[in-house]
Design an enzyme around this catalytic site. Structure first.
Site, PDB file in Angstrom:
ATOM      1  CE1 TYR A 158      -3.914   2.199   0.495  1.00 35.67           C
ATOM      2  CE2 TYR A 158      -2.716   3.119   2.349  1.00 35.67           C
ATOM      3  CZ  TYR A 158      -3.770   3.170   1.464  1.00 35.67           C
ATOM      4  OH  TYR A 158      -4.679   4.201   1.537  1.00 35.67           O
ATOM      5  CE  LYS A 162      -3.639   5.166  -1.640  1.00 35.80           C
ATOM      6  NZ  LYS A 162      -4.648   5.804  -2.516  1.00 35.80           N
ATOM      7  CG  PHE A 191     -10.677  11.381   6.254  1.00 37.37           C
ATOM      8  CD1 PHE A 191     -11.499  12.497   6.285  1.00 37.37           C
ATOM      9  CD2 PHE A 191      -9.310  11.566   6.297  1.00 37.37           C
ATOM     10  CE1 PHE A 191     -10.970  13.775   6.349  1.00 37.37           C
ATOM     11  CE2 PHE A 191      -8.762  12.839   6.353  1.00 37.37           C
ATOM     12  CZ  PHE A 191      -9.594  13.954   6.381  1.00 37.37           C
ATOM     13  CB  THR A 193     -14.519   6.118   4.036  1.00 37.73           C
ATOM     14  OG1 THR A 193     -13.415   5.213   4.168  1.00 37.73           O
ATOM     15  CG2 THR A 193     -14.012   7.545   3.994  1.00 37.73           C
TER      16      THR A 193
HETATM   17  N1  LIG Z   1     -10.452   6.654   4.486  1.00 40.63           N
HETATM   18  C1  LIG Z   1      -9.209   6.893   4.879  1.00 40.63           C
HETATM   19  O1  LIG Z   1      -8.931   6.998   6.080  1.00 40.63           O
HETATM   20  C2  LIG Z   1      -8.109   7.016   3.858  1.00 40.63           C
HETATM   21  C3  LIG Z   1      -6.826   7.324   4.334  1.00 40.63           C
HETATM   22  C4  LIG Z   1      -5.786   7.463   3.427  1.00 40.63           C
HETATM   23  C5  LIG Z   1      -6.018   7.305   2.077  1.00 40.63           C
HETATM   24  N2  LIG Z   1      -7.266   6.999   1.635  1.00 40.63           N
HETATM   25  C6  LIG Z   1      -7.445   6.840   0.193  1.00 40.63           C
HETATM   26  O2  LIG Z   1      -8.558   7.601  -0.213  1.00 40.63           O
HETATM   27  C7  LIG Z   1      -9.168   6.999  -1.344  1.00 40.63           C
HETATM   28  C8  LIG Z   1     -10.651   6.810  -1.067  1.00 40.63           C
HETATM   29  O3  LIG Z   1     -10.771   5.918   0.032  1.00 40.63           O
HETATM   30  P1  LIG Z   1     -12.122   5.711   0.851  1.00 40.63           P
HETATM   31  O4  LIG Z   1     -11.740   5.595   2.272  1.00 40.63           O
HETATM   32  O5  LIG Z   1     -13.137   6.694   0.426  1.00 40.63           O
HETATM   33  O6  LIG Z   1     -12.501   4.230   0.385  1.00 40.63           O
HETATM   34  P2  LIG Z   1     -13.808   3.642  -0.326  1.00 40.63           P
HETATM   35  O7  LIG Z   1     -13.599   2.174  -0.408  1.00 40.63           O
HETATM   36  O8  LIG Z   1     -15.045   4.158   0.332  1.00 40.63           O
HETATM   37  O9  LIG Z   1     -13.696   4.297  -1.773  1.00 40.63           O
HETATM   38  C9  LIG Z   1     -12.800   3.830  -2.722  1.00 40.63           C
HETATM   39  C10 LIG Z   1     -13.555   3.654  -4.002  1.00 40.63           C
HETATM   40  O10 LIG Z   1     -12.653   3.278  -5.041  1.00 40.63           O
HETATM   41  C11 LIG Z   1     -13.297   2.297  -5.835  1.00 40.63           C
HETATM   42  N3  LIG Z   1     -12.302   1.507  -6.542  1.00 40.63           N
HETATM   43  C12 LIG Z   1     -11.414   0.634  -6.021  1.00 40.63           C
HETATM   44  N4  LIG Z   1     -10.669   0.097  -7.003  1.00 40.63           N
HETATM   45  C13 LIG Z   1     -11.112   0.637  -8.173  1.00 40.63           C
HETATM   46  C14 LIG Z   1     -10.758   0.468  -9.522  1.00 40.63           C
HETATM   47  N5  LIG Z   1      -9.789  -0.394  -9.887  1.00 40.63           N
HETATM   48  N6  LIG Z   1     -11.411   1.177 -10.464  1.00 40.63           N
HETATM   49  C15 LIG Z   1     -12.398   2.044 -10.109  1.00 40.63           C
HETATM   50  N7  LIG Z   1     -12.786   2.238  -8.831  1.00 40.63           N
HETATM   51  C16 LIG Z   1     -12.157   1.529  -7.875  1.00 40.63           C
HETATM   52  C17 LIG Z   1     -14.072   1.478  -4.816  1.00 40.63           C
HETATM   53  O11 LIG Z   1     -15.064   0.694  -5.439  1.00 40.63           O
HETATM   54  C18 LIG Z   1     -14.625   2.553  -3.915  1.00 40.63           C
HETATM   55  O12 LIG Z   1     -15.839   3.057  -4.434  1.00 40.63           O
HETATM   56  C19 LIG Z   1      -8.419   5.683  -1.586  1.00 40.63           C
HETATM   57  O13 LIG Z   1      -7.459   5.892  -2.585  1.00 40.63           O
HETATM   58  C20 LIG Z   1      -7.735   5.424  -0.253  1.00 40.63           C
HETATM   59  O14 LIG Z   1      -6.550   4.667  -0.392  1.00 40.63           O
HETATM   60  C21 LIG Z   1      -8.322   6.837   2.493  1.00 40.63           C
END
Ligand SMILES: NC(=O)c1ccc[n+]([C@@H]2O[C@H](COP(=O)([O-])OP(=O)(O)OC[C@H]3O[C@@H](n4cnc5c(N)ncnc54)[C@H](O)[C@@H]3O)[C@@H](O)[C@H]2O)c1
Length: 258
Positions: A158, A162, A191, A193
């Site tokens: 991961y 990133k 966050f 989610t």
């Molecule tokens: N939530 C957190 O705390 C957090 C922290 C750091 C980074 N992030 C990053 O933020 C972004 C959003 O995360 P989130 O927490 O909203 O997660 P989430 O799972 O709610 O949203 C991610 C979305 O990406 C879609 N997705 C995954 N692989 C895909 C692909 N190959 N093609 C198209 N869509 C795809 C999923 O179906 C989902 O709808 C991600 O990149 C995650 O790594 C989130």
């Protein structure tokens, strides 16, 4: 009448991406949500407070991203791309059942890093054809993570995915400057989610140990607020911005002592 401003939001059907789509709608922008699940796409369209479009597709798939861009450009002027699609992953390099799966490493890097680059390269070609508005043809915002800087035990794949997004931010911004397109990355902390809801409660509680101020997980609306500011502020370019309430992740998630 000026054409509708359109934004492609990958991963826009849930979590951070859905909050971004909602915020864009409130600014009069039409979000085109790219996601893998038709069902989640339809649910997201119902949940949003205004007009939006869903296109089923995988960010790492050239024809599917091309189709989403075709749809976006048919609806208006594609000036904004927000890459939120991503998958979480945690596994040790040397685990109890042997070394880390190479296939899984490739999968994570393919979605998170290759997928982001695929969208950037194909979308920037479309944006470069826009007429400039206020000396700008478009802005692309990518989503990294604190793991790009402080990856924990179990986050090698991961963090690599990133970290690649962070590293390519400046060269992309430098190159796309000629086309009047900005490239910015946001690195979120914790966050609340749907992705995080799948993490066991004990593991989430262990992450709480690293919270500084505010001592709570972020709301997706707060992430969307930063994205809205980046879109509006032409001086933000070629940079990765952390939104984390001063969190610096420890080497491995720590259990609470009480
Ligand atoms: N939530 C957190 O705390 C957090 C922290 C750091 C980074 N992030 C990053 O933020 C972004 C959003 O995360 P989130 O927490 O909203 O997660 P989430 O799972 O709610 O949203 C991610 C979305 O990406 C879609 N997705 C995954 N692989 C895909 C692909 N190959 N093609 C198209 N869509 C795809 C999923 O179906 C989902 O709808 C991600 O990149 C995650 O790594 C989130």
């Amino acid at each position: 009448m000026s054409p509708t401003t359109v934004a492609l939001v990958t991963g826009g059907t849930s979590g951070l991406g859905l909050a971004v789509a909602d915020r864009l709608i409130s600014s009069g922008v039409l979000p085109v949500l790219l996601g893998r699940s038709e069902e989640r796409g339809q649910e997201a369209l119902k949940a949003l407070g205004g007009p939006a479009v869903f296109v089923r597709g995988d960010v790492a798939d050239e024809p599917e991203v091309t189709e989403a861009l075709d749809v976006a450009t048919r609806h208006g002027s594609l000036r904004i791309v927000v890459n939120c699609a991503g998958v979480p992953h945690a596994a040790r390099v040397l685990g109890r059942s042997g070394p880390h799966s190479l296939e899984r490493f490739v999968d994570v890097v393919t979605t998170n890093l290759v997928g982001t680059f695929n969208v950037v390269r194909l979308a920037s070609e479309r944006m470069a054809a826009n007429a400039p508005v206020d000396q700008e043809r478009g802005v692309i915002v990518n989503t990294a993570s604190l793991a790009a800087f402080e990856g924990q035990v179990g986050q090698a794949a991961y963090a690599a995915s990133k970290g690649g997004i962070v590293s390519m931010t400046l060269p992309l911004a430098r190159e796309l400057a000629d086309s009047l397109i900005r490239v910015v990355t946001v690195a979120p902390g914790f966050f609340a989610t749907p992705a995080v809801a799948t993490v066991p409660a004990a593991a989430r509680a262990a992450l709480d140990h690293d919270l500084v101020h505010p001592k709570r997980w972020g709301d997706p609306g707060e992430f969307a607020g930063l994205i809205a500011h980046i879109i509006d502020n032409p001086m933000i370019n070629g940079e990765t911005i952390r939104i984390d309430g001063a969190v610096r992740m420890s080497s491995s998630p720590r259990r609470r002592s009480s």
